[in-house]
Design a protein around this motif. Sequence first.
Motif, short mmCIF file in Angstrom:
data_model
loop_
_atom_site.label_atom_id
_atom_site.label_comp_id
_atom_site.label_asym_id
_atom_site.label_seq_id
_atom_site.Cartn_x
_atom_site.Cartn_y
_atom_site.Cartn_z
N ALA A 1 -42.57 -54.79 13.81
CA ALA A 1 -43.69 -55.40 13.34
C ALA A 1 -43.65 -57.08 13.25
O ALA A 1 -44.16 -57.73 12.31
N GLN A 2 -43.17 -57.54 14.45
CA GLN A 2 -43.08 -59.12 14.57
C GLN A 2 -42.99 -59.66 15.98
O GLN A 2 -42.50 -58.68 16.82
N THR A 3 -43.78 -60.69 16.05
CA THR A 3 -43.31 -61.21 17.66
C THR A 3 -43.10 -62.78 17.09
O THR A 3 -43.09 -63.49 16.15
N CYS A 4 -42.20 -63.49 18.16
CA CYS A 4 -41.88 -64.61 17.93
C CYS A 4 -42.12 -65.79 19.26
O CYS A 4 -41.51 -66.88 18.90
N VAL A 5 -42.61 -65.64 20.13
CA VAL A 5 -42.80 -66.22 21.40
C VAL A 5 -44.35 -66.01 21.54
O VAL A 5 -44.82 -64.75 21.81
N THR A 6 -44.96 -67.18 21.88
CA THR A 6 -46.39 -67.26 22.21
C THR A 6 -46.47 -67.79 23.68
O THR A 6 -45.91 -69.05 23.52
N VAL A 7 -47.13 -67.20 24.37
CA VAL A 7 -47.25 -67.82 25.83
C VAL A 7 -48.88 -67.98 26.15
O VAL A 7 -49.32 -66.99 25.98
N GLU A 8 -49.29 -69.22 26.04
CA GLU A 8 -50.63 -69.34 26.52
C GLU A 8 -50.69 -69.62 27.92
O GLU A 8 -49.98 -70.08 28.78
N LEU A 9 -51.86 -68.94 28.80
CA LEU A 9 -52.04 -68.97 29.98
C LEU A 9 -53.08 -69.64 30.37
O LEU A 9 -54.24 -69.91 29.80
N GLU B 1 -56.38 -57.05 29.74
CA GLU B 1 -56.67 -58.40 30.22
C GLU B 1 -56.13 -59.38 28.79
O GLU B 1 -56.68 -59.08 27.87
N ALA B 2 -55.17 -60.46 28.94
CA ALA B 2 -55.05 -61.12 27.93
C ALA B 2 -54.88 -62.68 28.58
O ALA B 2 -54.28 -62.75 29.74
N ARG B 3 -55.40 -63.73 27.91
CA ARG B 3 -55.01 -65.03 28.14
C ARG B 3 -53.83 -65.50 27.17
O ARG B 3 -53.50 -66.84 27.48
N THR B 4 -53.66 -64.90 26.17
CA THR B 4 -52.34 -65.18 25.40
C THR B 4 -51.61 -64.02 25.11
O THR B 4 -52.03 -62.86 24.83
N VAL B 5 -50.11 -64.16 25.20
CA VAL B 5 -49.23 -63.03 25.13
C VAL B 5 -48.40 -63.29 24.14
O VAL B 5 -47.72 -64.37 24.10
N ARG B 6 -48.11 -62.63 23.15
CA ARG B 6 -46.95 -62.76 21.81
C ARG B 6 -46.11 -61.61 22.04
O ARG B 6 -46.60 -60.49 21.97
N PHE B 7 -44.93 -61.92 22.08
CA PHE B 7 -43.74 -61.15 22.19
C PHE B 7 -42.58 -61.37 21.21
O PHE B 7 -42.47 -62.37 21.01
N HIS B 8 -41.91 -60.20 21.06
CA HIS B 8 -40.53 -60.65 20.35
C HIS B 8 -39.49 -60.59 21.32
O HIS B 8 -39.45 -59.65 22.35
N ASP C 1 -34.99 -61.05 20.75
CA ASP C 1 -33.97 -61.03 19.53
C ASP C 1 -33.45 -62.51 19.47
O ASP C 1 -33.01 -63.02 18.41
N GLU C 2 -33.29 -63.37 20.51
CA GLU C 2 -33.21 -64.60 20.34
C GLU C 2 -34.41 -65.56 20.90
O GLU C 2 -34.55 -65.98 22.14
N GLY C 3 -35.35 -65.74 19.90
CA GLY C 3 -36.71 -66.29 20.30
C GLY C 3 -36.75 -67.79 20.71
O GLY C 3 -37.34 -68.02 21.86
N ARG C 4 -35.83 -68.50 20.26
CA ARG C 4 -35.69 -69.73 20.81
C ARG C 4 -35.05 -70.07 22.14
O ARG C 4 -35.46 -70.99 22.76
N ALA C 5 -34.22 -69.16 22.31
CA ALA C 5 -33.40 -69.37 23.46
C ALA C 5 -34.38 -68.68 24.50
O ALA C 5 -34.34 -69.04 25.80
N ALA C 6 -35.21 -67.64 24.11
CA ALA C 6 -36.08 -67.25 25.29
C ALA C 6 -37.15 -68.30 25.66
O ALA C 6 -37.65 -68.40 26.99
N VAL C 7 -37.60 -69.18 24.64
CA VAL C 7 -38.51 -70.09 25.09
C VAL C 7 -38.15 -71.14 25.85
O VAL C 7 -38.48 -71.50 26.71
N ALA C 8 -36.72 -71.46 25.62
CA ALA C 8 -35.81 -72.33 26.31
C ALA C 8 -35.87 -71.97 27.63
O ALA C 8 -35.94 -72.82 28.76
N ALA C 9 -35.62 -70.61 28.08
CA ALA C 9 -35.41 -70.06 29.22
C ALA C 9 -36.62 -70.28 30.10
O ALA C 9 -36.67 -70.43 31.34
N VAL C 10 -37.79 -69.98 29.62
CA VAL C 10 -39.11 -69.85 30.24
C VAL C 10 -39.41 -71.43 30.54
O VAL C 10 -39.69 -71.79 31.51
#
Length: 213
Positions: A139-147, A162-169, A171-180
Amino acid sequence: MASLGLWVTRRRDGVGAGERALGYARAQAPMLYGFVFVCAVETVGVTFLLAGLPVAHWIMLALDLYTLAMVLGFQAAAVTRPHVVGPAGLRVRNGALLDVWIPLERIASVRYDLRFPKTETAGRQAQERDGVLEVAVAAQTCVTVELTEPVTAVKLLGQRVEARTVRFHADEGRAAVAAVREALARRAEEREEGRERDGQGEGGRGRDTVTPV
């Protein structure tokens, strides 16, 4: 169920060379392992209760064991099918239930953004509304990707959204954002180097065609 085999052999699906796996199974593990414990206790209890009824005993035992395998399979699918980021794009998944491919060139921004989906959608693993796809875990998401352009998500039974914004969870949210962001920066550098090489090539050809006076 196929994920159980991958889990046992410590393999992952869809993670190639030069790509980074972004796990998300840790958040749901306590709940699923709790279900496994309850199912195991129930299996033992039903076995004793139906000991004098062989037919019913074997039918219920088969159903209970299948239920155990299914619950473990959900966790195995999450472990062996992580989100993946690589040189070409970002792949957002929810076990075997959802698969979304996002090319890097369509990503306008990515940020750490802890959210808890509303009550009517919290119980669902993936929900799309108003062009926003929420892939929640626990019941949570921590990464938001705007397209810049919409992408198509394919669900288990072939349903497409279809989606223009994707939010997903993750485990390491900040590390995931940094990787993208790192993948986006690397792609931008490669494009800039390509433009410079093209410019040098055009300049070189121009010099070769000059006739000395």
